[in-house]
Design an enzyme around this catalytic site. Sequence first.
Site, PDB file in Angstrom:
ATOM      1  N   CYS A   1      -4.124  12.990  12.694  1.00 34.15           N
ATOM      2  CA  CYS A   1      -4.876  11.743  12.563  1.00 34.15           C
ATOM      3  C   CYS A   1      -4.731  10.969  13.865  1.00 34.15           C
ATOM      4  O   CYS A   1      -4.074  11.428  14.798  1.00 34.15           O
ATOM      5  CB  CYS A   1      -4.402  10.932  11.366  1.00 34.15           C
ATOM      6  SG  CYS A   1      -2.813  10.182  11.606  1.00 34.15           S
TER       7      CYS A   1
ATOM      8  N   ASP B   1       5.020   0.386  11.914  1.00 31.84           N
ATOM      9  CA  ASP B   1       3.799  -0.221  11.368  1.00 31.84           C
ATOM     10  C   ASP B   1       3.630  -1.683  11.773  1.00 31.84           C
ATOM     11  O   ASP B   1       2.620  -2.304  11.428  1.00 31.84           O
ATOM     12  CB  ASP B   1       3.789  -0.099   9.833  1.00 31.84           C
ATOM     13  CG  ASP B   1       3.559   1.335   9.374  1.00 31.84           C
ATOM     14  OD1 ASP B   1       3.187   2.180  10.210  1.00 31.84           O
ATOM     15  OD2 ASP B   1       3.762   1.608   8.178  1.00 31.84           O
TER      16      ASP B   1
ATOM     17  N   ARG C   1      -8.746  -0.467   4.485  1.00 36.36           N
ATOM     18  CA  ARG C   1      -7.869   0.536   3.885  1.00 36.36           C
ATOM     19  C   ARG C   1      -6.527  -0.073   3.505  1.00 36.36           C
ATOM     20  O   ARG C   1      -5.867   0.411   2.598  1.00 36.36           O
ATOM     21  CB  ARG C   1      -7.609   1.687   4.879  1.00 36.36           C
ATOM     22  CG  ARG C   1      -8.837   2.489   5.178  1.00 36.36           C
ATOM     23  CD  ARG C   1      -8.491   3.673   6.030  1.00 36.36           C
ATOM     24  NE  ARG C   1      -7.551   4.546   5.327  1.00 36.36           N
ATOM     25  CZ  ARG C   1      -7.186   5.744   5.747  1.00 36.36           C
ATOM     26  NH1 ARG C   1      -7.690   6.222   6.869  1.00 36.36           N
ATOM     27  NH2 ARG C   1      -6.334   6.473   5.070  1.00 36.36           N
TER      28      ARG C   1
ATOM     29  N   ARG D   1       1.209  14.671  13.163  1.00 35.81           N
ATOM     30  CA  ARG D   1       1.739  14.420  11.825  1.00 35.81           C
ATOM     31  C   ARG D   1       1.788  15.661  10.920  1.00 35.81           C
ATOM     32  O   ARG D   1       1.122  15.725   9.885  1.00 35.81           O
ATOM     33  CB  ARG D   1       0.967  13.289  11.142  1.00 35.81           C
ATOM     34  CG  ARG D   1       1.033  11.997  11.922  1.00 35.81           C
ATOM     35  CD  ARG D   1       0.318  10.871  11.234  1.00 35.81           C
ATOM     36  NE  ARG D   1       1.060  10.336  10.110  1.00 35.81           N
ATOM     37  CZ  ARG D   1       0.595   9.380   9.301  1.00 35.81           C
ATOM     38  NH1 ARG D   1      -0.595   8.900   9.499  1.00 35.81           N
ATOM     39  NH2 ARG D   1       1.322   8.935   8.314  1.00 35.81           N
TER      40      ARG D   1
ATOM     41  N   LYS E   1       0.841  -1.216   0.000  1.00 33.41           N
ATOM     42  CA  LYS E   1       0.000   0.000   0.000  1.00 33.41           C
ATOM     43  C   LYS E   1       0.869   1.257   0.000  1.00 33.41           C
ATOM     44  O   LYS E   1       0.659   2.167  -0.802  1.00 33.41           O
ATOM     45  CB  LYS E   1      -0.898   0.000   1.242  1.00 33.41           C
ATOM     46  CG  LYS E   1      -1.582   1.341   1.483  1.00 33.41           C
ATOM     47  CD  LYS E   1      -2.364   1.370   2.776  1.00 33.41           C
ATOM     48  CE  LYS E   1      -1.558   1.600   4.022  1.00 33.41           C
ATOM     49  NZ  LYS E   1      -1.441   2.976   4.506  1.00 33.41           N
ATOM     50  N   ASN E   2       1.844   1.310   0.911  1.00 31.19           N
ATOM     51  CA  ASN E   2       2.585   2.554   1.094  1.00 31.19           C
ATOM     52  C   ASN E   2       3.545   2.854  -0.052  1.00 31.19           C
ATOM     53  O   ASN E   2       4.032   3.974  -0.175  1.00 31.19           O
ATOM     54  CB  ASN E   2       3.309   2.554   2.441  1.00 31.19           C
ATOM     55  CG  ASN E   2       2.315   2.765   3.574  1.00 31.19           C
ATOM     56  OD1 ASN E   2       1.160   3.126   3.332  1.00 31.19           O
ATOM     57  ND2 ASN E   2       2.745   2.521   4.806  1.00 31.19           N
TER      58      ASN E   2
END
Length: 424
Positions: free
Chosen positions: A118, A310, A402, A123, A22-23
């Site tokens: 968030c 993560d 997500r 951030r 994803k990233n």
Amino acid sequence: MDSLKITGGHKLNGTIPISGAKNSALKLMAACLLTREPLTLTNMPNLADTRFLSQLLASLGVEVYWPKGDSECRLNAAELTSTIAPYDQVRKMRASFNVLGPMLAREGHATVSLPGGCAIGARPVDLHLQALEAMGADLKVEAGYVKAAAIHGLKGAKIVFPFVSVGATEHAMLAATLAHGTTILENAAREPEIADLADCLNKMGANIGGAGTATVKIEGVEALSGATHAVMADRIEAGTYAMAAAAAGGDVTLEGAPVAALGAMIDAMQRSGVDVEADEAAATIRVQRNGSALKAVDVNTQPHPGFPTDLQAQFMALMSIADGTSVIRENIFENRFMHAPELSRLGADIQVRGKEAIVKGVEQLRGAPVMATDLRASVSLVIAALAAEGETQVNRIYHLDRGFERLEEKLTGCGADIQRVEGE
Ligand code: EPZ
């Protein structure tokens, strides 16, 4: 809202294919804005976040060809019809902010909403903005928007980041590809996704050296062309399933895993007594635990190649059933322990003190209703639920959608008992 009903206590046995990252995908998609020719991305993960970014790109005039469920996505930014990314779109997904640099580099102007904070912290994006300013951009922040202009184009600059930022490194790299002259990024992030982005940009005609090290050098070019690039495998997804197998017990082989990117995770799992066999040439990681106890291990999250933030929540779930006490220190984000009280609802013994979580392993977790707060926190609850006795209901699982492609299918394929319950 949908929830997951998980009945724990089943060992996991089988193979799990690892999807595209994803990233990495999110930044590669933004790269399409740098060229008038089509960019084709293969191994694309079908996720709420990647689909969302494709909609934002379409709203800027990018022709998106990405049939539902397909792993190939074609992005053609021949003409941009807008250079404005509105609040509603950037607020929902922070990575949308990365469209600013490419649009500015190509069109000489762009207006993009500030992302805001968030769940895991404030951030800010100050380093992104400082990098673009150093390249000659004229930036105004008005009513929550960054209005950026570089009428005569961006120019190369030496940028020394005061601390490591993945997003700022990627953003500066994207913008610098079309700048006049040479850009040097010092104290750049070394995450594998940065090397993946540089590979793709170089295929498009960029001239980037050193990506994946602390010093990245970008020689600006006149124009970029189209290219085809396969998104790298998702190291966080692979690490997550490795920990799920270790927590539930069993024998799971991860296929298409980015082994070289997972050194710190493999080391921590091996120190905790899990049998991990990694084969870089075959791109497989086999994780086995059959009856043996887990040992408590301390981890400290760090920029790559350190232990990734993560995977911190997932490792906490694993440590909650280890023998002894482990100290988990979060050094990247200031508020990334929201999973701790939810894990405690399943019987985990966790005390949070500032940047540290002290996890005293318990014999057995027990099912309970819990609530997901962000993507990685959500999946840590899934891991704990797989190891717990009885039934756990994980609520608010839109976070999982997500970032984890076909999560239930991949886990049930190995014997997990997971059902999605549709909410009103
Ligand atoms: C990327 O976020 C990832 N997101 C994150 O993954 C990941 O946790 C993080 O890198 C660290 O590895 C994407 O790639 C889309 P940073 P990013 O800039 O780029 C501070 C997930 O679950 N900072 O390296 O936003 C920042 O607040 C997500 O998939 C500034 O102060 O991370 C943080 O404390 C979550 N100013 C630290 O630096 C800035 O201008 C590192 O953030 C930029 C960052």
